[in-house]
Write an enzyme that holds these catalytic residues in place. Structure first.
Site, PDB file in Angstrom:
ATOM      1  CG  ASN A  55     -13.671  22.849  67.833  1.00  0.00           C
ATOM      2  OD1 ASN A  55     -12.903  23.071  66.909  1.00  0.00           O
ATOM      3  ND2 ASN A  55     -13.259  22.436  69.020  1.00  0.00           N
ATOM      4  CD  GLU A  57     -13.210  24.500  73.222  1.00  0.00           C
ATOM      5  OE1 GLU A  57     -13.112  23.273  73.086  1.00  0.00           O
ATOM      6  OE2 GLU A  57     -12.409  25.176  73.903  1.00  0.00           O
ATOM      7  CB  CYS A  66     -20.030  20.486  67.288  1.00  0.00           C
ATOM      8  SG  CYS A  66     -20.284  19.835  68.933  1.00  0.00           S
ATOM      9  CD  GLU A  68     -19.098  17.350  64.207  1.00  0.00           C
ATOM     10  OE1 GLU A  68     -18.790  18.411  64.803  1.00  0.00           O
ATOM     11  OE2 GLU A  68     -18.898  16.230  64.701  1.00  0.00           O
ATOM     12  CB  CYS A  97     -21.235  15.147  70.032  1.00  0.00           C
ATOM     13  SG  CYS A  97     -22.257  16.569  69.614  1.00  0.00           S
ATOM     14  CB  CYS A 100     -23.178  16.898  65.675  1.00  0.00           C
ATOM     15  SG  CYS A 100     -22.429  18.448  66.234  1.00  0.00           S
TER      16      CYS A 100
END
Ligand SMILES: [Zn+2]
Length: 149
Positions: A55, A57, A66, A68, A97, A100
């Site tokens: 991830n 940010e 993310c 993924e 999530c 994703c």
């Protein structure tokens, strides 16, 4: 390391072990200064190649990526569109999530998803179709195969 399989047929254990190791290693490279929630992902394609992501940010929170999706776009950028399995490692074993799930379903609606608890090493096996039932996809648009251009 122990694990449990749920739902679909368990994937090959050597592949699972490899992906878990790669996802845990990628997790260490997460850029997550705001949430402190580190996630790593490792995506195995049908040719046996592994693509990892973590991830990433951003101070503008909505720009956060993310793990993924980072793994997925890394694979796509390398020309890999046929995938077998993804492992996702996070504290507590978080599932992908919704964004994703939708993103991955574009390329493999039945992708095997290995959810790894980075703290305990326990993992569970899911299918993307189980995690994203009744998905919107190519069928909804009358397209039978993903088109690269
Ligand atoms: Zn996500």
């Amino acid at each position: 390391m122990t694990g449990k399989a749920t739902g679909m047929t368990a994937p090959h254990r050597d592949q699972v072990d490899r992906l878990i190791r790669e996802a845990l290693a990628a997790r260490q490279r997460a850029y997550s200064p705001y949430s402190r929630f580190r996630v790593g992902a490792a995506l195995l394609d049908e040719a046996g190649e592994v693509f990892v992501g973590c991830n990433v940010e951003n101070a503008s929170y909505s720009l956060t990526l993310c793990a993924e999706r980072v793994a997925a776009v890394t694979a796509i950028a390398a020309g890999s569109l046929r995938w077998r399995m993804i492992a996702v490692a996070a504290e507590g074993g978080a599932t992908p999530c919704g964004a994703c799930r939708q993103f991955l379903a574009e390329f493999h609606a039945d992708l095997a998803v290995i959810v790894v608890d980075a703290a305990s090493g326990l993992w569970s096996n899911h299918s993307l179709r189980e995690l994203l039932p009744h998905a919107f996809g190519q069928d909804s648009l009358g397209v039978s195969q993903p088109q690269s251009d």
